[in-house]
Design a protein around this motif. Structure first.
Motif, mmCIF file in Angstrom:
data_model
loop_
_atom_site.group_PDB
_atom_site.id
_atom_site.type_symbol
_atom_site.label_atom_id
_atom_site.label_comp_id
_atom_site.label_asym_id
_atom_site.label_seq_id
_atom_site.Cartn_x
_atom_site.Cartn_y
_atom_site.Cartn_z
ATOM 1 N N LYS A 253 0.658 -1.208 -0.100
ATOM 2 C CA LYS A 253 0.159 -0.090 -0.058
ATOM 3 C C LYS A 253 0.879 1.313 -0.119
ATOM 4 C CE LYS A 253 -4.075 1.707 1.945
ATOM 5 N NZ LYS A 253 -5.491 1.385 1.990
ATOM 6 N N GLN A 254 0.601 2.381 -0.641
ATOM 7 C CA GLN A 254 1.035 3.757 -0.952
ATOM 8 C C GLN A 254 1.193 4.027 0.603
ATOM 9 O OE1 GLN A 254 2.500 5.532 -3.602
ATOM 10 N NE2 GLN A 254 2.264 3.580 -4.731
ATOM 11 N N ALA A 255 2.254 4.542 1.089
ATOM 12 C CA ALA A 255 2.392 5.194 2.245
ATOM 13 C C ALA A 255 1.225 6.294 2.458
ATOM 14 C CB ALA A 255 3.535 5.797 2.773
ATOM 15 N N GLY A 256 0.470 6.333 3.469
ATOM 16 C CA GLY A 256 -0.675 7.323 3.658
ATOM 17 C C GLY A 256 -0.183 8.578 4.447
ATOM 18 N N GLN A 257 -0.977 9.470 4.460
ATOM 19 C CA GLN A 257 -0.552 10.680 5.469
ATOM 20 C C GLN A 257 -0.767 10.334 6.977
ATOM 21 O OE1 GLN A 257 -3.921 13.683 5.203
ATOM 22 N NE2 GLN A 257 -2.786 15.304 6.047
ATOM 23 N N ILE A 258 0.364 10.892 7.731
ATOM 24 C CA ILE A 258 0.293 10.664 8.856
ATOM 25 C C ILE A 258 0.259 11.930 9.583
ATOM 26 C CG2 ILE A 258 1.577 9.615 11.135
ATOM 27 C CD1 ILE A 258 0.847 7.424 9.302
ATOM 28 N N VAL A 259 -0.705 12.087 10.694
ATOM 29 C CA VAL A 259 -0.752 13.473 11.339
ATOM 30 C C VAL A 259 -0.725 13.226 12.933
ATOM 31 C CG1 VAL A 259 -2.473 15.178 11.848
ATOM 32 C CG2 VAL A 259 -2.488 14.159 9.379
ATOM 33 N N LEU A 270 -9.141 14.528 10.099
ATOM 34 C CA LEU A 270 -10.313 13.420 9.729
ATOM 35 C C LEU A 270 -11.336 14.087 9.152
ATOM 36 C CD1 LEU A 270 -11.481 10.698 9.735
ATOM 37 C CD2 LEU A 270 -11.873 11.002 12.285
ATOM 38 N N PHE A 273 -10.420 14.637 5.357
ATOM 39 C CA PHE A 273 -10.491 13.419 4.669
ATOM 40 C C PHE A 273 -11.894 12.880 4.427
ATOM 41 C CE2 PHE A 273 -10.322 8.929 3.913
ATOM 42 C CZ PHE A 273 -9.147 8.764 3.230
ATOM 43 N N TYR A 279 -17.785 11.563 1.871
ATOM 44 C CA TYR A 279 -18.280 10.800 2.937
ATOM 45 C C TYR A 279 -19.171 11.147 3.625
ATOM 46 C CZ TYR A 279 -14.577 7.445 1.432
ATOM 47 O OH TYR A 279 -13.971 6.278 0.897
ATOM 48 N N ILE B 202 -19.696 2.779 5.219
ATOM 49 C CA ILE B 202 -18.632 3.082 6.160
ATOM 50 C C ILE B 202 -18.578 2.100 7.536
ATOM 51 C CG2 ILE B 202 -17.733 5.000 7.428
ATOM 52 C CD1 ILE B 202 -18.958 7.040 5.572
ATOM 53 N N LEU B 220 -19.352 8.871 16.360
ATOM 54 C CA LEU B 220 -18.687 9.204 15.065
ATOM 55 C C LEU B 220 -19.627 8.180 13.937
ATOM 56 C CD1 LEU B 220 -16.749 10.681 13.158
ATOM 57 C CD2 LEU B 220 -15.206 8.694 13.394
ATOM 58 N N GLN B 256 -16.345 1.378 1.660
ATOM 59 C CA GLN B 256 -15.654 2.350 1.114
ATOM 60 C C GLN B 256 -14.670 2.997 2.098
ATOM 61 O OE1 GLN B 256 -16.230 3.713 -2.157
ATOM 62 N NE2 GLN B 256 -17.150 1.556 -2.357
ATOM 63 N N LEU B 257 -15.192 2.986 3.349
ATOM 64 C CA LEU B 257 -14.225 3.535 4.369
ATOM 65 C C LEU B 257 -14.274 2.773 5.614
ATOM 66 C CD1 LEU B 257 -12.555 5.810 5.436
ATOM 67 C CD2 LEU B 257 -14.445 7.137 6.006
ATOM 68 N N ILE B 259 -12.688 3.077 9.284
ATOM 69 C CA ILE B 259 -12.160 3.672 10.388
ATOM 70 C C ILE B 259 -11.766 2.937 11.653
ATOM 71 C CG2 ILE B 259 -12.164 5.913 11.822
ATOM 72 C CD1 ILE B 259 -14.252 6.970 10.010
ATOM 73 N N SER B 276 -10.936 -3.001 2.212
ATOM 74 C CA SER B 276 -11.480 -1.684 2.303
ATOM 75 C C SER B 276 -10.913 -0.721 1.449
ATOM 76 C CB SER B 276 -11.475 -1.008 3.797
ATOM 77 O OG SER B 276 -11.961 -2.047 4.749
ATOM 78 N N ASN B 278 -10.695 2.704 1.449
ATOM 79 C CA ASN B 278 -9.887 3.889 2.224
ATOM 80 C C ASN B 278 -9.954 3.240 3.698
ATOM 81 O OD1 ASN B 278 -9.015 5.832 0.517
ATOM 82 N ND2 ASN B 278 -11.390 6.358 0.254
ATOM 83 N N ILE B 279 -8.823 3.474 4.350
ATOM 84 C CA ILE B 279 -8.688 3.214 5.747
ATOM 85 C C ILE B 279 -8.148 4.505 6.460
ATOM 86 C CG2 ILE B 279 -7.418 1.515 7.461
ATOM 87 C CD1 ILE B 279 -7.309 -0.570 4.970
ATOM 88 N N VAL B 280 -8.883 4.703 7.727
ATOM 89 C CA VAL B 280 -8.301 5.757 8.439
ATOM 90 C C VAL B 280 -8.158 5.024 9.945
ATOM 91 C CG1 VAL B 280 -9.062 7.774 9.834
ATOM 92 C CG2 VAL B 280 -9.756 7.388 7.281
ATOM 93 N N ILE B 282 -6.717 5.382 13.857
ATOM 94 C CA ILE B 282 -6.502 6.542 15.042
ATOM 95 C C ILE B 282 -6.077 5.591 16.184
ATOM 96 C CG2 ILE B 282 -7.424 8.150 16.830
ATOM 97 C CD1 ILE B 282 -9.809 7.342 13.853
ATOM 98 N N ALA B 294 -2.778 2.332 6.436
ATOM 99 C CA ALA B 294 -3.670 3.456 6.481
ATOM 100 C C ALA B 294 -3.358 4.530 5.442
ATOM 101 C CB ALA B 294 -3.521 4.407 7.796
ATOM 102 N N ASP B 295 -4.688 5.125 4.786
ATOM 103 C CA ASP B 295 -4.637 6.361 3.879
ATOM 104 C C ASP B 295 -4.421 7.353 4.747
ATOM 105 O OD1 ASP B 295 -5.201 4.920 1.246
ATOM 106 O OD2 ASP B 295 -6.754 4.193 2.556
ATOM 107 N N LEU B 296 -5.034 7.507 5.853
ATOM 108 C CA LEU B 296 -4.809 8.718 6.751
ATOM 109 C C LEU B 296 -4.539 8.066 8.121
ATOM 110 C CD1 LEU B 296 -4.903 11.505 7.822
ATOM 111 C CD2 LEU B 296 -7.228 11.365 8.082
ATOM 112 N N GLY B 297 -3.326 8.218 8.705
ATOM 113 C CA GLY B 297 -3.085 7.691 10.158
ATOM 114 C C GLY B 297 -3.198 8.943 11.062
#
Ligand SMILES: Cc1cc2nc3c(=O)[nH]c(=O)nc-3n(C[C@H](O)[C@H](O)[C@H](O)COP(=O)(O)OP(=O)(O)OC[C@H]3O[C@@H](n4cnc5c(N)ncnc54)[C@H](O)[C@@H]3O)c2cc1C
Ligand SMILES: Nc1ncnc2c1ncn2[C@@H]1O[C@H](COP(=O)(O)O)[C@@H](O)[C@H]1O
Lengths: 280, 318
Positions: A253-259, A270, A273, A279, B202, B220, B256-257, B259, B276, B278-280, B282, B294-297
């Motif tokens: 998997k392409q590295a995602g964004q980390i915050v 979030l 995103f 969404y 989701i 959420l 699709q998403l 979390i 999935s 997209n994956i977020v 926390i 993760a697409d967003l971590g």
């Protein structure tokens, strides 16, 4: 282990000399999920390249078999595996946990067998052992489909009580609890029967030092296909009705964004995103 | 044209979404003939016809509700003979996977369970499966006549394709032998009111990091109209019912998403969610393996991030 005794079908109801209940636990040797798992060129699972172990979900089958043995007066638990040389480890672990004996069906021509064929081999071995009850895991951890128990039952023409989160034997009847999303069912059948148990059925015991030592003295039979009556079912890679045409590893998997969350920056990221992905 | 048997999954007559997806796949191979079992079977017909069922066969012999699996296998085997179906498709539920497996043994058919794609046409069926926790894709051709394939939810988008869908009571006989695994008790479970886990667009899941407090996860989920999931640790700790567990021994979801909050990302959990879209994530530990997918971590405390995000979403939605 005396072969003559093993081949008595349903010894429990036919002959008082073998009046004990024979419980056969089906255990599979699988590549470790924590290691690198992959395929050979012929599309079969690489069982040599990765470290293997007793499928963790089959530990629950051994555990429930041992608990049933404790409840029943006179019972014996035999661990049965179909697999290559290394699969002996699955038997070893079962014996260490407390199984009384093992049967290892090991034959070159088993290689590449699909579930349809595997079920025929397992059923033939179960028949030869002369089991009253077969206890399976809910599925193999290596891409298992959770269908082998039902297929073994089909071959034996026995009732199948599958995905039990509780199991009990009462006289000649076996009962399970089976949970789905919408119901919680109680299912019952007379022996002989095939049961599969989930990981909700209760923590599997860890082999004790005593168990490990005792395992060394327990009998393990090695059988080839020549020892079994497969009732004409063809097995092996060539016999499989499904042919793997391609295996592809998913690209990393392409590295995602980390915050790193500071003063609400995490929640903001979030929310952004969610908006960007439509969404909301 | 070829007949394709589609085994319907329904709850008291309400057809599940994966069944409609399977009908859409079936239409690519021939005329879909739907088979519905048990109480409420007739009620499925209208919906099935909208999605392309040319005929709806109902099997209401009391045995299909009072015994596990085997009566359905017998019925389908007979219906294959009667319809000459070249392909049998079913949504990959636990029970229908078993029906498929036993059927394949009985009629010596090629079998694939848990396909995520089915392609082909007259005389050839090819499937895709996602294996080893979604790390590998396996393509296979399924031989045998008919081929038997079960399909995971969300493998295709269900498409309306109105058809006649006449209802017919199937002529099948169930033997005594098939009734041996008797369902002696059946207790309904309470519904959560949230979207079904495997069907949701989701999913918001909580793990050990929730420390047993799922309110932030549920908060959420509810503003997003999402389903709630849980890791095995959360389930084993008694914080959430087992039917919400995502992973190898729980549900496989492919929304699709996804979390994941307070979940480390063990291989057995990833097995249930890795595909999935997209994956977020926390998680307070930046080293947690789940960040790798993760697409967003977000490195942070879920008990802060989730409620704040929930408020922001509420603001945006007005
Ligand atoms: C055969 C088998 C089958 C299995 N099947 C499944 C299955 O189906 N599903 C499944 O989930 N597991 C399954 N498991 C278990 C799996 O191996 C892991 O043990 C489990 O997934 C871990 O759950 P977790 O991530 O919630 O807990 P942990 O691994 O304990 O992770 C908790 C995470 O929360 C983070 N955290 C803690 N506090 C906070 C906070 N305040 N805010 C944010 N983050 C926080 C931590 O940093 C940590 O990363 C199975 C195991 C086996 C052997
Ligand atoms: N090769 C095998 N040897 C012994 N038992 C097996 C084998 N394959 C499957 N099983 C049993 O069948 C169960 C379900 O397997 P599967 O259908 O492959 O997911 C496992 O948990 C085992 O109990």
């Amino acid at each position: 282990m005396d072969d003559g005794a093993r081949s008595q079908p349903n010894a429990a109801d036919t002959d008082c000399e073998w009046s004990e209940m024979k419980i056969v636990a089906l255990v599979k040797y699988v590549p470790d999920a924590k290691g690198d798992r992959g395929f050979l060129d012929d599309g079969t699972v690489d069982r040599e390249g990765a470290d293997g172990l007793l499928s963790e979900l089959d530990e629950y089958a051994i555990e429930q078999s041992l608990q049933i043995k404790d409840e029943v007066d006179d019972a014996e638990v035999i661990a049965l595996t179909v697999g290559p040389d290394d699969a002996a480890d699955a038997i070893k672990r079962s014996l260490q946990m407390g199984a009384d004996g093992g049967v290892h069906v090991n034959d070159e021509s088993v290689h590449g067998s699909d579930a349809v064929a595997t079920s025929a081999i397992l059923a033939a071995a179960v028949r030869k052992i002369g089991a009253d009850l077969v206890v399976c895991g809910m599925s193999s951890t290596d891409g298992g489909m959770g269908v082998v128990p039902a297929m073994v039952a089909e071959r034996l023409d026995w009732p199948a009580l599958t995905f039990g989160s509780e199991v009990g034997v009462n006289g000649q009847a076996v009962t399970i609890r089976r949970d789905s999303d919408v119901t919680s069912q109680t299912v019952e059948a007379e022996l002989p029967a095939v049961v599969s148990v989930t990981d909700q059925s209760g923590e599997a015991r860890y082999p004790s030092m005593k168990g490990i030592l005792a395992a060394k003295k327990k009998p393990v039979d090695e059988w080839t296909l020549a020892d079994l009556d497969l009732a004409g079912v063809p097995v092996g890679l060539d016999a499989a009705l499904t042919t793997v045409t391609q295996t592809t590893e998913r690209p990393p998997k392409q590295a995602g964004q980390i915050v790193t969350d500071e003063d609400g920056s995490g929640a903001q990221a979030l929310a952004d995103f969610l908006s960007a992905g439509k969404y909301l | 044209m070829t007949n394709v048997l589609v085994i319907t999954d329904h709850i008291a007559g309400e057809v599940t979404k994966p069944t409609l997806e399977v009908l859409t796949i079936a239409a690519g191979f021939g005329d879909p003939i739907a088979v519905a079992f048990g109480a409420g079977a007739e009620l499925t017909a209208t919906r099935l016809a909208v999605y392309g069922a040319t005929k709806n066969l109902t099997v209401t012999d009391e045995a299909v509700d009072s015994a596990l699996v085997a009566p359905k296998v017998e019925a389908v085997a007979q219906l294959i003979e009667q319809t000459g179906a070249a392909l049998v498709l079913a949504p990959a539920t636990l029970e229908l996977n078993e029906v498929a497996g036993r059927l394949a043994v009985r009629i010596n058919a090629g079998l694939i369970t848990n396909a995520v794609g089915v392609t082909g046409g007259e005389g050839s069926v090819s499937t895709e499966q996602s294996v080893f926790a979604g790390d590998w894709t396996v393509t296979a051709s399924v031989g045998g006549q008919p081929a038997v394939v079960t399909v995971k939810p969300n493998s295709v988008a269900a498409q309306a394709a109105p058809a006649d869908g006449t209802v017919e009571a199937a002529q099948v006989t169930i033997s005594e032998g098939a009734k041996r695994a008797r369902i002696t008790k059946s207790e309904p479970k309470a519904a959560s009111g949230r979207p079904e886990l495997t069907e949701a667009r989701i999913v918001v899941s909580g793990g050990n990091g929730t420390k047993g407090d799922f309110s932030a996860v549920e908060g959420l989920a509810d503003v997003l109209g999402a389903a709630v999931g849980a890791s095995r640790v959360a389930v084993d700790s008694g914080w959430y019912p087992h039917s919400y567990q995502v992973g190898q021994t729980g549900k496989t979801v492919s929304p699709q998403l996804y979390i994941a909050a307070g979940i480390s990302g063990a291989i057995q959990h990833r097995a249930g969610m890795q595909t999935s879209k997209n994956i977020v994530v926390i998680n307070s530990d930046e080293e947690a393996p789940i960040f790798a997918i993760a697409d967003l971590g977000i490195v942070g405390d879920l008990h802060e991030v989730l409620p704040q995000a929930t408020d922001k979403v509420k603001q945006i939605k007005g």
